[in-house]
Write a protein that holds these residues in place. Structure first.
Motif, PDB file in Angstrom:
ATOM      1  N   ILE A   1       0.848  -1.201   0.000  1.00 26.59           N
ATOM      2  CA  ILE A   1       0.000   0.000   0.000  1.00 26.59           C
ATOM      3  C   ILE A   1       0.882   1.249   0.000  1.00 26.59           C
ATOM      4  O   ILE A   1       0.649   2.190  -0.766  1.00 26.59           O
ATOM      5  N   ARG A   2       1.894   1.253   0.851  1.00 27.85           N
ATOM      6  CA  ARG A   2       2.805   2.399   0.960  1.00 27.85           C
ATOM      7  C   ARG A   2       3.473   2.687  -0.378  1.00 27.85           C
ATOM      8  O   ARG A   2       3.534   3.839  -0.818  1.00 27.85           O
ATOM      9  N   LEU A   3       3.949   1.657  -1.051  1.00 31.06           N
ATOM     10  CA  LEU A   3       4.596   1.838  -2.347  1.00 31.06           C
ATOM     11  C   LEU A   3       3.606   2.320  -3.406  1.00 31.06           C
ATOM     12  O   LEU A   3       3.950   3.146  -4.255  1.00 31.06           O
ATOM     13  N   ALA A   4       2.378   1.821  -3.354  1.00 30.75           N
ATOM     14  CA  ALA A   4       1.359   2.272  -4.309  1.00 30.75           C
ATOM     15  C   ALA A   4       1.056   3.767  -4.128  1.00 30.75           C
ATOM     16  O   ALA A   4       0.780   4.472  -5.105  1.00 30.75           O
ATOM     17  N   LEU A   5       1.142   4.238  -2.889  1.00 27.39           N
ATOM     18  CA  LEU A   5       0.925   5.660  -2.616  1.00 27.39           C
ATOM     19  C   LEU A   5       2.184   6.495  -2.834  1.00 27.39           C
ATOM     20  O   LEU A   5       2.129   7.723  -2.824  1.00 27.39           O
ATOM     21  N   GLY A   6       3.338   5.835  -2.980  1.00 25.84           N
ATOM     22  CA  GLY A   6       4.589   6.547  -3.173  1.00 25.84           C
ATOM     23  C   GLY A   6       5.078   7.247  -1.912  1.00 25.84           C
ATOM     24  O   GLY A   6       5.696   8.306  -1.993  1.00 25.84           O
TER      25      GLY A   6
ATOM     26  N   ARG B   1      -7.889   5.106  -2.995  1.00 28.70           N
ATOM     27  CA  ARG B   1      -8.851   5.229  -4.091  1.00 28.70           C
ATOM     28  C   ARG B   1      -8.533   6.410  -4.991  1.00 28.70           C
ATOM     29  O   ARG B   1      -8.737   6.332  -6.198  1.00 28.70           O
ATOM     30  N   ALA B   2      -8.043   7.487  -4.413  1.00 27.97           N
ATOM     31  CA  ALA B   2      -7.688   8.666  -5.211  1.00 27.97           C
ATOM     32  C   ALA B   2      -6.358   8.466  -5.940  1.00 27.97           C
ATOM     33  O   ALA B   2      -6.050   9.202  -6.876  1.00 27.97           O
ATOM     34  N   GLY B   3      -5.566   7.489  -5.469  1.00 23.22           N
ATOM     35  CA  GLY B   3      -4.293   7.215  -6.100  1.00 23.22           C
ATOM     36  C   GLY B   3      -3.184   8.150  -5.677  1.00 23.22           C
ATOM     37  O   GLY B   3      -2.118   8.170  -6.264  1.00 23.22           O
ATOM     38  N   VAL B   4      -3.455   8.917  -4.665  1.00 22.07           N
ATOM     39  CA  VAL B   4      -2.452   9.873  -4.178  1.00 22.07           C
ATOM     40  C   VAL B   4      -2.529   9.967  -2.658  1.00 22.07           C
ATOM     41  O   VAL B   4      -3.546   9.676  -2.058  1.00 22.07           O
ATOM     42  N   ALA B   5      -1.432  10.399  -2.066  1.00 27.64           N
ATOM     43  CA  ALA B   5      -1.422  10.683  -0.640  1.00 27.64           C
ATOM     44  C   ALA B   5      -1.597  12.188  -0.471  1.00 27.64           C
ATOM     45  O   ALA B   5      -0.857  12.967  -1.071  1.00 27.64           O
TER      46      ALA B   5
END
Length: 172
Positions: free
Chosen positions: A118-123, A164-168
């Motif tokens: 999850i952390r990597l997907a959010l960068g 869901r938004a694809g961003v942090a």
């Protein structure tokens, strides 16, 4: 419902579902879905027997909800991973009710591998992930398979929204 444990579990699943739908703005002031056909709606899943697909679907997460006195988090996390795979979702987590406390005090447990994905997907760097969503680590002995990270239900709701938004988003 004849079984009081089943009724308590169902009530907890419904409370989690309702909180997440409210947090995400998917329901109106009466609790009705704004768009009943949206795949974004958080829903309780139908029981599937041997190929169970989790208790609550909050795409891309499967939530295994537990309302029991004695936690067995590593076992529950293995169950959540299996059920996420059955449902075709990438992430499985556990939402554990804390006795005598409301929905906000519930604990969301994530295994280390899922948390990292999850952390990597959010960068996000690990420190930012901990701080933004209020995670704490539980390191149980030398067996890393028993390690997990925990936040509260509100922290998870913010994480779900960001995934869901694809961003942090900026730190709240």
């Amino acid at each position: 419902m004849a079984n009081p444990n089943k009724a308590r579990g169902t009530a907890w699943e419904s409370a989690v579902r309702d909180f997440l739908n409210g947090y995400l703005g998917l329901v109106d002031e009466r609790g009705a879905f704004r768009n009943p056909l949206s795949g974004e709606n958080v829903r309780r899943a139908a029981q599937e027997g041997a190929r169970d697909v989790g208790d609550v679907h909050a795409a891309p997460f499967i939530l295994e909800c537990k309302d029991v006195r004695n936690p067995a988090v590593p076992t529950w996390l293995r169950q959540a991973r299996v059920e996420a795979a059955h449902a075709g979702f990438p992430y499985g987590v556990v939402v554990h009710k804390r006795r005598g406390l409301g929905i906000h005090a519930g604990r969301v447990h994530v295994d280390v591998r899922t948390w990292s994905r999850i952390r990597l997907a959010l960068g996000l760097p690990a420190r930012d992930m901990f701080e933004r969503y209020g995670f704490a680590a539980s390191l149980r002995g030398l067996d890393t398979g028993r390690w997990y990270l925990t936040t509260d239900v509100a922290g998870f709701a913010a994480l779900l929204s960001d995934v869901r938004a694809g961003v942090a988003r900026a730190v709240r």
